[in-house]
Design a protein around this motif. Sequence first.
Motif, PDB file in Angstrom:
ATOM      1  N   GLN A   1      16.549  25.685 -84.321  1.00 22.51           N
ATOM      2  CA  GLN A   1      17.678  26.199 -83.520  1.00 22.51           C
ATOM      3  C   GLN A   1      17.793  25.456 -82.200  1.00 22.51           C
ATOM      4  O   GLN A   1      18.878  25.021 -81.804  1.00 22.51           O
TER       5      GLN A   1
ATOM      6  N   GLN B   1       5.535  35.027 -74.100  1.00 18.59           N
ATOM      7  CA  GLN B   1       4.379  34.417 -74.783  1.00 18.59           C
ATOM      8  C   GLN B   1       3.070  34.831 -74.125  1.00 18.59           C
ATOM      9  O   GLN B   1       2.025  34.856 -74.759  1.00 18.59           O
TER      10      GLN B   1
ATOM     11  N   CYS C   1      10.565  36.307 -89.137  1.00 21.92           N
ATOM     12  CA  CYS C   1      11.991  36.278 -89.437  1.00 21.92           C
ATOM     13  C   CYS C   1      12.639  35.129 -88.657  1.00 21.92           C
ATOM     14  O   CYS C   1      12.021  34.530 -87.776  1.00 21.92           O
TER      15      CYS C   1
ATOM     16  N   TYR D   1       4.073  27.788 -95.096  1.00 23.82           N
ATOM     17  CA  TYR D   1       5.128  27.033 -94.420  1.00 23.82           C
ATOM     18  C   TYR D   1       4.542  25.717 -93.935  1.00 23.82           C
ATOM     19  O   TYR D   1       3.352  25.620 -93.651  1.00 23.82           O
TER      20      TYR D   1
ATOM     21  N   THR E   1       4.998  29.794 -88.927  1.00 23.65           N
ATOM     22  CA  THR E   1       5.383  31.097 -89.460  1.00 23.65           C
ATOM     23  C   THR E   1       6.798  31.091 -90.044  1.00 23.65           C
ATOM     24  O   THR E   1       7.319  32.138 -90.428  1.00 23.65           O
ATOM     25  N   GLY E   2       7.423  29.916 -90.040  1.00 22.86           N
ATOM     26  CA  GLY E   2       8.754  29.807 -90.653  1.00 22.86           C
ATOM     27  C   GLY E   2       9.889  30.378 -89.832  1.00 22.86           C
ATOM     28  O   GLY E   2      10.969  30.634 -90.365  1.00 22.86           O
ATOM     29  N   CYS E   3       9.694  30.544 -88.505  1.00 19.91           N
ATOM     30  CA  CYS E   3      10.739  31.216 -87.703  1.00 19.91           C
ATOM     31  C   CYS E   3      11.944  30.320 -87.432  1.00 19.91           C
ATOM     32  O   CYS E   3      13.032  30.812 -87.165  1.00 19.91           O
ATOM     33  N   ARG E   4      11.726  29.011 -87.419  1.00 20.49           N
ATOM     34  CA  ARG E   4      12.814  28.038 -87.231  1.00 20.49           C
ATOM     35  C   ARG E   4      13.445  28.067 -85.843  1.00 20.49           C
ATOM     36  O   ARG E   4      14.572  27.626 -85.658  1.00 20.49           O
ATOM     37  N   LEU E   5      12.686  28.572 -84.866  1.00 18.95           N
ATOM     38  CA  LEU E   5      13.146  28.446 -83.482  1.00 18.95           C
ATOM     39  C   LEU E   5      13.281  26.977 -83.118  1.00 18.95           C
ATOM     40  O   LEU E   5      14.190  26.581 -82.392  1.00 18.95           O
TER      41      LEU E   5
ATOM     42  N   HIS F   1       0.748  34.121 -91.698  1.00 21.37           N
ATOM     43  CA  HIS F   1       1.652  34.891 -90.843  1.00 21.37           C
ATOM     44  C   HIS F   1       3.078  34.446 -91.132  1.00 21.37           C
ATOM     45  O   HIS F   1       3.321  33.277 -91.423  1.00 21.37           O
TER      46      HIS F   1
ATOM     47  N   LEU G   1       9.187  25.811 -77.380  1.00 22.71           N
ATOM     48  CA  LEU G   1       9.304  27.243 -77.678  1.00 22.71           C
ATOM     49  C   LEU G   1       8.362  27.710 -78.786  1.00 22.71           C
ATOM     50  O   LEU G   1       8.238  28.912 -79.020  1.00 22.71           O
ATOM     51  N   CYS G   2       7.708  26.786 -79.483  1.00 22.48           N
ATOM     52  CA  CYS G   2       6.854  27.209 -80.604  1.00 22.48           C
ATOM     53  C   CYS G   2       5.701  28.060 -80.085  1.00 22.48           C
ATOM     54  O   CYS G   2       4.905  27.618 -79.258  1.00 22.48           O
ATOM     55  N   ASN G   3       5.621  29.282 -80.572  1.00 22.86           N
ATOM     56  CA  ASN G   3       4.661  30.248 -80.041  1.00 22.86           C
ATOM     57  C   ASN G   3       3.336  30.228 -80.790  1.00 22.86           C
ATOM     58  O   ASN G   3       2.430  30.981 -80.475  1.00 22.86           O
ATOM     59  N   THR G   4       3.213  29.389 -81.812  1.00 21.86           N
ATOM     60  CA  THR G   4       1.950  29.342 -82.553  1.00 21.86           C
ATOM     61  C   THR G   4       1.340  27.950 -82.524  1.00 21.86           C
ATOM     62  O   THR G   4       0.369  27.675 -83.234  1.00 21.86           O
TER      63      THR G   4
END
Lengths: 141, 639
Positions: free
Chosen positions: A18, B229, B287, A47, A11-15, B284, A118-121
Amino acid sequence: MRIKVNKDNCTGCRLCMQICAIEHFSEINPKKAALRIEAKFPDPGKYKPIVCILCGKCEEACPEKAISKSDTGAYVVDKEKCTNCGECIAVCPVDVIFQHPDLDHVIKCDLCMKCTELCNTDAIVKWEKPEAAAVKEAHNG
Amino acid sequence: MGNGLAGTTLRVNLTTGEITRQPTDEELTRRWHGGRGVIAKILYDEVPRDADPLGPENVFIINSGIMSGCFIPAGAKVEFGSISPLTNGHGDSNMGGHLGPMLKFAGYDMIIFTGASPKPVFIYIDNDTVELRDASGYWGMGSLDCEAKLKKDLGEDFEIATIGPAAENGVLFSCITHDFGRQAGRTGQGTVMGSKKLKAIVVRGNRSIKVHDIESLTKQVSDIILRTQKHPNMEPWQKYGTSFFLKWSNDNAVLPSYNFKTTYYDDIDKVDGDQLIEKCLITHKACFGCWMNCGKYSKAVIPGKPEVHLEGPEYETGALCGPNIGMKDINHVAYINWMLDNYGMDTMSGGGVIAFAMECFERGLITEKDLEGHTLKWGSIDDVEHFVDMVANRRGIGEVFSQGTKRAAEKIGRGSEKFAMQVKGQEMSGYDGRWAPGMLLSYMTADIGAHHNRAWTITVDIAEGRETTEGRAKIVVYLQHIRPLFDTWCICRLFWGELDITPEEIVDSLNHITGWGITFDEALKTSEMIWNLTRCHYIERNKNNGRTFDYPPARSWEDKIPSGPGKGKGVTKEQVEQLLDDYYAARGWDNKGNPTREVLEDLQLGSAADNLEKAGFLGEPVEGGIPAVRGEKYKPKAF
């Protein structure tokens, strides 16, 4: 062990970027991460996480023998030996070795797997026992 | 060790082209917390009270806040502020995406634009390089088209915010667009950019943000992410974003339909979240640093029209450009979303303006002659396409509607003020408050006009009784302090309401970042200080008692809801007055809606009290002094 990419899930969040920089530098700065996200917008609107594919070309290219394969299978940079010459960057087929003006060595994935936690998807997941055919398919995707 | 700040504030005089750097004022930040707070203070101090919002004396500010970019869940906001051309008061609006964090990675906490450029420019920031560059080649381009072109010309790794032709042309509800679909939509911030001939903001940076305690922050945030989650709301949230809420609003009689005539839409199944995911979703989209991915990047496919890509429609656009204008096909809603985005108009005010014009057409107040031979019927995509083009270009009757529903109704007259669904010049969000008195009061008293982000009370209205106004003022006041805090810190508010992350946890994060060591109650008091300052500013600029500005249009009490589960329901005029009486009492303001010296001085706003007194609108002393609710934590049952 590898990092598996399920590119359609990103989803492109970049967690991931980070936490990678925090883990290795104790700083918040996605430009110090050892992976990247490719974003193609407005067309087609996708993405894709790009991670080290463990091809070993960086190890071959390093003139200082600063990159070597670890027990986990990662190609790890010895920061003391690295001269930041950029030879590894030139040969990396997926452009996931980086330089940063703060640093005198390159930034490269060491398979610490923090990014996958941490990736939630499940766009990037820990891949304990990758099979050769599946790896090929993942990398071609 | 750092404090979450990037370190530098830029001042850009657009008239002369001079750019100056100064260290970000830490004392100012500590007192006003950045974002909306610092913006409110600077606008209050620097903009002359008689300045035209679209003139060079208005100040336009971008602030990336104290928490944005700092590994905070949903910590990706950037706040824009200036005197709003819609409300003529303090205006602010924010967006997610990646711009706020990137501004800090480039080294900047805030950019303060003054003056107006004689020719189109964009600001180019690449770490230490800060330049105003010629934008004449981009002027006239659609917001989305311009972002794509700038990325192509300068590099994919720049984060970019743009305005569209509507803002250039002076449409008062123009927005700022970023990341191909994130908008700072409200209060006409895009219009102010257009008036200053500032076409775009282009930023790239590779610096680190230093925080007070990176270890504690990382542990806390990682724990929150892993805990949430598994939250039951996570899955629907990730799948639908806010679009799942359309059906809920319909079932609960708050979904505006046909210009807020009713609150129930028979054709909801044609435009709801399921339709969006089934027919339009491409991917999806999240941010920076957000694990909820509420963004839905979509396509609109309509025979005879080009296939277009857009982000959304999320709830607000889905409601206001869907049921509120009678659309019966999700592709049509998505297409209107794209049109408004690319012209650079707020989809919320845009939907409100289209709906208002449709009702004017239905009532014969405007005709096909006014519309260049076209009709403007509920649910007609072709009619909307033509009308939006007239508005964006301020052509013919489009000029009247380009100024928003309040000003359009003043011109059209003949009773149209009654159904111009706005407060203080800003169009209502996608909830009807007739049978949700707390929500109606929220619209009436929000400092930027009828926007839901200051206080959203519908679950509380349902839980505590929709027929009564009792207790509602205290809830609204409390929420008006807590919700704007997120805009002050420049983080998203949604994870608080949806995933049960407590405000106390967020203040812990704030302390890990800043080292301030403050409590949630102290943060609430800061928020109250900001609220009182923007109120004083509004009254000083508009030169009348505060109460006179706090009324919704007469439809809100004259017309009962005609259909659906809310049939026959609605507040009375007496209840509207009661809501205001209770609200001013809860704030310690006088009954004319003016802040008192006692309250202002308690908030260290003595000079604002002096200014308000000079203007002739300082509140009369209130019997009983400062009410307890201000310092009391009133926790609504339904939260």
